[in-house]
Write a protein that holds these residues in place. Structure first.
Motif, mmCIF file in Angstrom:
data_model
loop_
_atom_site.group_PDB
_atom_site.id
_atom_site.type_symbol
_atom_site.label_atom_id
_atom_site.label_comp_id
_atom_site.label_asym_id
_atom_site.label_seq_id
_atom_site.Cartn_x
_atom_site.Cartn_y
_atom_site.Cartn_z
ATOM 1 N N VAL A 105 40.999 28.185 31.280
ATOM 2 C CA VAL A 105 39.761 28.782 31.059
ATOM 3 C C VAL A 105 38.773 27.714 30.947
ATOM 4 O O VAL A 105 38.813 26.776 30.076
ATOM 5 C CB VAL A 105 39.859 29.762 29.797
ATOM 6 C CG1 VAL A 105 38.414 30.539 29.695
ATOM 7 C CG2 VAL A 105 40.994 30.600 30.150
ATOM 8 N N PRO A 144 36.967 31.114 35.207
ATOM 9 C CA PRO A 144 38.458 30.201 35.707
ATOM 10 C C PRO A 144 38.414 29.075 35.593
ATOM 11 O O PRO A 144 37.370 28.246 35.975
ATOM 12 C CB PRO A 144 38.484 30.935 37.051
ATOM 13 C CG PRO A 144 37.691 31.884 37.374
ATOM 14 C CD PRO A 144 36.302 31.650 36.485
ATOM 15 N N THR A 148 43.145 26.768 38.000
ATOM 16 C CA THR A 148 43.540 28.335 38.507
ATOM 17 C C THR A 148 42.888 28.613 39.964
ATOM 18 O O THR A 148 43.447 29.316 40.477
ATOM 19 C CB THR A 148 43.273 29.384 37.352
ATOM 20 O OG1 THR A 148 41.942 29.431 37.371
ATOM 21 C CG2 THR A 148 43.755 28.768 36.076
ATOM 22 N N VAL A 153 42.651 32.505 41.944
ATOM 23 C CA VAL A 153 42.014 32.974 41.004
ATOM 24 C C VAL A 153 40.729 33.179 41.025
ATOM 25 O O VAL A 153 39.958 32.089 41.323
ATOM 26 C CB VAL A 153 42.357 32.561 39.538
ATOM 27 C CG1 VAL A 153 41.529 33.112 38.420
ATOM 28 C CG2 VAL A 153 43.922 32.723 39.170
ATOM 29 N N THR A 156 38.084 35.541 35.291
ATOM 30 C CA THR A 156 38.751 35.442 33.968
ATOM 31 C C THR A 156 38.072 36.358 33.112
ATOM 32 O O THR A 156 37.002 36.375 33.034
ATOM 33 C CB THR A 156 38.960 33.879 33.550
ATOM 34 O OG1 THR A 156 39.663 33.214 34.364
ATOM 35 C CG2 THR A 156 39.762 33.970 32.259
ATOM 36 N N TRP A 196 43.551 36.989 34.174
ATOM 37 C CA TRP A 196 43.155 36.267 35.333
ATOM 38 C C TRP A 196 43.373 37.157 36.582
ATOM 39 O O TRP A 196 44.481 37.831 36.638
ATOM 40 C CB TRP A 196 43.970 34.869 35.639
ATOM 41 C CG TRP A 196 43.920 33.484 34.451
ATOM 42 C CD1 TRP A 196 42.884 32.585 34.822
ATOM 43 C CD2 TRP A 196 44.382 33.638 33.247
ATOM 44 N NE1 TRP A 196 43.103 31.892 33.431
ATOM 45 C CE2 TRP A 196 43.655 32.304 32.775
ATOM 46 C CE3 TRP A 196 45.264 34.332 32.572
ATOM 47 C CZ2 TRP A 196 44.128 31.976 31.566
ATOM 48 C CZ3 TRP A 196 45.362 34.001 31.042
ATOM 49 C CH2 TRP A 196 45.031 32.759 30.692
#
Length: 223
Positions: A105, A144, A148, A153, A156, A196
């Motif tokens: 994150v 994100p 990721t 992804v 988030t 996610w």
């Protein structure tokens, strides 16, 4: 008899006058402090795993130092209510399961809205206090992590949550003008859910213990 009454009256006046001079009922105190925000961020539970995460995966949120303003109102000489104003930013990285420091994150910005009820003690020239109260952790943005994005992804989300805070500190007056120094420590007990997404599909969901310490030092003004 009159002499005894006169002496008694004088004694009462001497005892009462310092208390009256230092009565804080109705006072407002503003504090400007530098604050170290020291969160945990470990994973408590993995609830959704569509990518096959390592069994020993764990995480930590990084520390941060921020400016913070506290506003306090005294309802009696020893009892006050305090709220804080500030925003802090954190990344969440792995500590196991993936190479340490793998970013999951990025740039998560948090407002730790808090109200505490405080009790102040008189200890000569200093005024220690303890407090407790509810907190609401409001995430105003999160992105994100760099690790990721190659996995697909696209978004988030960290959940806003209610929690609880314990507090202790000391106010150190400087003269009688209302200025002073302050030291303060808060320990929060609050969790968050991290999610996610790949497009509209939830691929990972984890529960995290945040439980940060907020350690502050600064100046105050009471009026």
């Amino acid at each position: 008899m009159k002499t005894i009454l006169a002496i008694t009256s004088a004694a009462v006046a001497l005892v009462a006058s310092p208390a009256a001079a230092q009565d804080r009922t109705g006072d407002v105190q503003i504090k400007l402090m530098g604050t170290a925000v020291l969160p945990d961020g470990e994973i408590d539970e993995v609830t959704v795993d569509a990518v096959g995460l390592p069994a020993d995966l764990d995480t930590r949120a990084n520390d941060n130092v921020i400016p913070k303003v506290s506003i306090e109102y005294f309802v009696t000489n020893n009892v006050s209510f305090e709220t804080i104003v500030g925003i802090t930013q954190h990344d969440v990285d792995t500590v196991s399961g993936f190479p340490a420091g793998t970013e999951l994150v990025s740039d998560a910005q948090l407002i730790p809205a808090t109200i505490t009820a405080k009790y102040h003690f008189d200890a000569g020239g200093i005024k220690p206090y303890i407090g407790a109260g509810p907190a609401y952790f409001l995430w105003v943005s999160d992105e994100p992590g760099a690790a990721t994005i190659p996995l697909g992804v696209t978004d988030t989300d960290l959940s806003d949550e209610f929690g609880f805070a314990l507090q202790a500190g000391v106010d150190i007056p400087v003269g009688d003008s209302g200025f002073g120094f302050t030291l303060d420590a808060k320990r929060y007990f609050v969790d968050t859910t991290a999610r996610w997404f790949a497009g509209d599909t939830l691929v990972i969901e984890t529960e995290h213990n945040l439980d940060p310490w907020l350690l502050s030092a600064g100046v105050s003004y009471r009026f």
